[in-house]
Design an enzyme around this catalytic site. Structure first.
Site, PDB file in Angstrom:
ATOM      1  N   CYS A 146       0.798  -1.223   0.000  1.00  0.00           N
ATOM      2  CA  CYS A 146       0.000   0.000   0.000  1.00  0.00           C
ATOM      3  C   CYS A 146       0.834   1.278   0.000  1.00  0.00           C
ATOM      4  O   CYS A 146       1.947   1.311   0.517  1.00  0.00           O
ATOM      5  CB  CYS A 146      -0.931   0.012   1.217  1.00  0.00           C
ATOM      6  SG  CYS A 146      -2.159  -1.315   1.204  1.00  0.00           S
ATOM      7  N   ASP A 147       0.250   2.305  -0.588  1.00  0.00           N
ATOM      8  CA  ASP A 147       0.641   3.696  -0.432  1.00  0.00           C
ATOM      9  C   ASP A 147       2.133   3.936  -0.629  1.00  0.00           C
ATOM     10  O   ASP A 147       2.692   3.548  -1.633  1.00  0.00           O
ATOM     11  CB  ASP A 147       0.126   4.203   0.917  1.00  0.00           C
ATOM     12  CG  ASP A 147      -1.392   4.033   1.018  1.00  0.00           C
ATOM     13  OD1 ASP A 147      -2.074   4.375   0.049  1.00  0.00           O
ATOM     14  OD2 ASP A 147      -1.885   3.523   2.024  1.00  0.00           O
ATOM     15  N   LYS A 148       2.825   4.541   0.355  1.00  0.00           N
ATOM     16  CA  LYS A 148       4.239   4.905   0.195  1.00  0.00           C
ATOM     17  C   LYS A 148       5.166   3.711   0.361  1.00  0.00           C
ATOM     18  O   LYS A 148       6.368   3.815   0.133  1.00  0.00           O
ATOM     19  CB  LYS A 148       4.637   5.973   1.230  1.00  0.00           C
ATOM     20  CG  LYS A 148       3.684   7.157   1.319  1.00  0.00           C
ATOM     21  CD  LYS A 148       3.547   7.932   0.060  1.00  0.00           C
ATOM     22  CE  LYS A 148       2.276   7.673  -0.699  1.00  0.00           C
ATOM     23  NZ  LYS A 148       1.034   7.597   0.041  1.00  0.00           N
ATOM     24  N   SER A 164      -5.043  11.753  -2.806  1.00  0.00           N
ATOM     25  CA  SER A 164      -5.152  10.307  -2.767  1.00  0.00           C
ATOM     26  C   SER A 164      -5.389   9.791  -4.174  1.00  0.00           C
ATOM     27  O   SER A 164      -5.956  10.487  -5.026  1.00  0.00           O
ATOM     28  CB  SER A 164      -6.323   9.901  -1.869  1.00  0.00           C
ATOM     29  OG  SER A 164      -6.703   8.566  -2.103  1.00  0.00           O
TER      30      SER A 164
END
Length: 563
Positions: free
Chosen positions: A119-121, A477
């Site tokens: 996920c994400d970073k 986002s």
């Protein structure tokens, strides 16, 4: 082997003694040492099950004659951190993750690595760390979440939940409907089910060749995903045990200029998160690849947008793309445009070239993945805008913009933080025809460059998505849609023009001509600059203070200065 430095010779007896304390036997010291970088934690829906994935991978590594050493990185769930000061830590976490990979792998001289992000970073952070270490590395992510389903059969996801807050604020849905969406938007483990940042990056890993085929689309917590883990573990052992192969498939030999090109091409074709620009710029710099923002627009002109996925098309999710042929089908299709958009001769961790990998992949559902003859757009799903308001560039996800908003002019309504913007939007300060300006949320100004799903979701939920634009030196986002322009550089905290704007200034947006400007003369801009003093937010915690001192702006990938 690289690990011989810590395990061979009489003078390494103390080192071997410590390894024996972890369970190693005599025969293990002749085997490759494989780092298993796991981003397991119990906060993030895409990660709480990765401890089980780690066990599967380690078991397979042992079966294939290598020694696994699992270690963990941190992770931030952007959805949970959203809308409060916890989001200040999201982008900075990328640097911690990259540095932790570099630290563990180099301190212990491990021979090769398998990374388990999701996920994400976390995904870009692991990629950046792996590039610094430059040993053979296979990535295998946790996999995407299933789409949620309402009682009436409507497919929903996390973006639906955020936008439902705006709908509830506007009185368009009941509290019972809001609760139903809350309870059904995220039905399982995995990275949020749309083409948000996590799935965008997991898809791009596949396009770059550092992950196996179908890495970006096989659902989490399924037998098919578990088999992918085993294949990845077997493959890293094959590479690690072969000296020539290990040299050939070092991380930088795969993730090179051609791989960066392929990543951006797929990003354009699938309309990925605007965050991919920020991360791919940083990844390119770690790889020693010269790729700047203007190159992205050149790529956009050559690649058709053929796959629309939530949030751009809210009924389509990653599981649908998988059934329709997956990332390889998208890649194979865009090669048919005939302008050499992909570097087909670049290698993959599987040993084949990108061209060989995708050659047999075909679209099985043209409603989900369009053909090159019937694209959503002749140009890619991301664009970089320039002008006096963004001399170093700004990023917009064109795939998520209403056609009526591609050219737009409106009066600026300025807010010096995300929180002030949320209050202003909900209290009715923003009207149809306005351009919301949120500043001092860039890498330095935030600090940490918050994602701002809350204000964009409020705008959509309140029915203003085709009537109001938003620009910011912060970011969005991957679940954001609408005329939302982020990464404005230079940022307000470093004296960028976005910091000089006043309420009522007319801002012009022209996505098709890559323009973002304010109707102010150079003389007026300089006059305002004479008395300008950037607003400096107070922050707690030494890490954020250190980050503010070292971070570059978004046009440089928000990387930390090293000199």
């Amino acid at each position: 082997m690289r690990s011989d430095e810590v395990k061979k010779g009489y003078n390494r007896a103390p080192h071997r003694s410590l390894f024996r304390a972890t369970g190693l036997k005599d025969e293990d010291f002749d085997k490759p040492f494989i780092g298993v970088a796991n981003s397991f934690n119990e906060v993030i829906p895409g990660h709480f099950f990765l401890d089980e994935y780690g066990k599967i991978i380690k078991d397979e590594i042992r079966k294939n004659g290598c020694v696994p050493f699992e270690f963990n990185t941190i992770g931030v769930d952007d959805g949970i951190a959203m809308g409060h000061d916890g989001m200040l830590y999201s982008l900075p976490s990328r640097e911690i993750i990259a540095s932790s990979i570099e630290t563990v792998m180099n301190a212990h001289k491990l021979d090769a690595m398998i990374c388990i992000p999701n996920c994400d970073k976390i995904t870009p952070g692991m990629i950046m760390g792996a590039l610094r270490v430059n040993v053979p590395t296979v990535f295998v992510s946790g996999g995407p979440m299933k789409a949620g389903k309402l009682d009436d059969g409507t497919s929903i996801d996390l973006a639906t939940a955020f936008e439902a807050v705006g709908e509830f604020e506007a009185g368009n849905i009941t509290e019972d409907r809001l609760t139903e969406i809350e309870c059904k938007a995220c039905p399982s483990g995995g990275s949020c089910s749309g083409m948000f940042t996590a799935n965008s990056m997991n898809t791009l890993m596949e396009a770059m060749g550092i992950a196996l085929k179908n890495n970006g689309t096989i659902l989490a917590q399924t037998p098919e995903r578990e088999e992918l883990l085993r294949v990845a573990a077997r493959r890293i052992c094959e590479i690690a045990k072969d000296e020539a192969l290990s040299e050939k498939l070092r991380m930088k030999n795969i993730l090179n200029e051609k791989a960066v090109n392929n990543a951006f091409a797929v990003d354009m074709a699938m309309g990925g998160s605007s965050n991919t620009v920020l991360h791919m710029l940083a990844i390119a710099k770690e790889a020693g690849v010269d790729f700047n923002l203007k190159d992205i627009n050149n790529m956009s002109k050559r690649v058709s947008h053929i796959a629309k996925i939530s949030p751009s098309l809210t009924t389509v999710h990653m599981e649908d793309v998988h059934k329709a042929g997956g990332v390889s089908a998208v890649m194979n299709e865009i090669t048919k445009r005939g302008n050499n958009v992909l570097e087909l001769d670049n290698p993959t961790v599987e040993g084949e070239t990108i061209g060989e990998r995708i050659a047999s992949s075909e679209i099985t559902n043209t409603d989900i993945i369009h053909t090159i003859d019937n694209p959503y757009s002749e140009v890619g799903g991301l664009a970089i805008l320039f002008g006096n308001l963004a001399k170093e560039g700004a990023v917009v996800k064109t795939a998520g913009i209403d056609a009526s908003m591609r050219v737009f002019s409106g009066k600026a309504v300025c807010f010096d933080s995300q929180q002030k913007a949320i209050v202003g939007i909900t209290s009715g300060e923003v009207k149809a025809g306005d351009v919301v300006v949120i500043r001092y949320e860039g890498p330095r100004g935030g600090p940490g460059m918050q994602e701002m799903l809350a204000p964009t979701s409020l705008i959509m939920g309140m029915g203003l998505g085709d009537k109001v634009a938003l620009i910011t030196d912060g970011r969005f986002s991957g679940a954001t849609r609408g005329a939302s322009i982020g990464h404005v550089s230079p940022e307000a905290a470093e004296g960028g023009v976005i910091g000089l704007l006043e309420d009522g200034d007319i801002i012009d947006i022209d996505v098709d001509n890559y323009l973002l400007s304010v109707r102010l003369s150079d003389e007026e801009i300089e006059k305002r600059r004479e008395n300008f003093k950037p607003f400096v937010k107070e922050v707690e915690g030494s890490w954020l203070k250190q980050y503010r001192l070292l971070v570059t702006n978004a046009s440089n990938g928000a990387m930390l200065r090293t000199e």
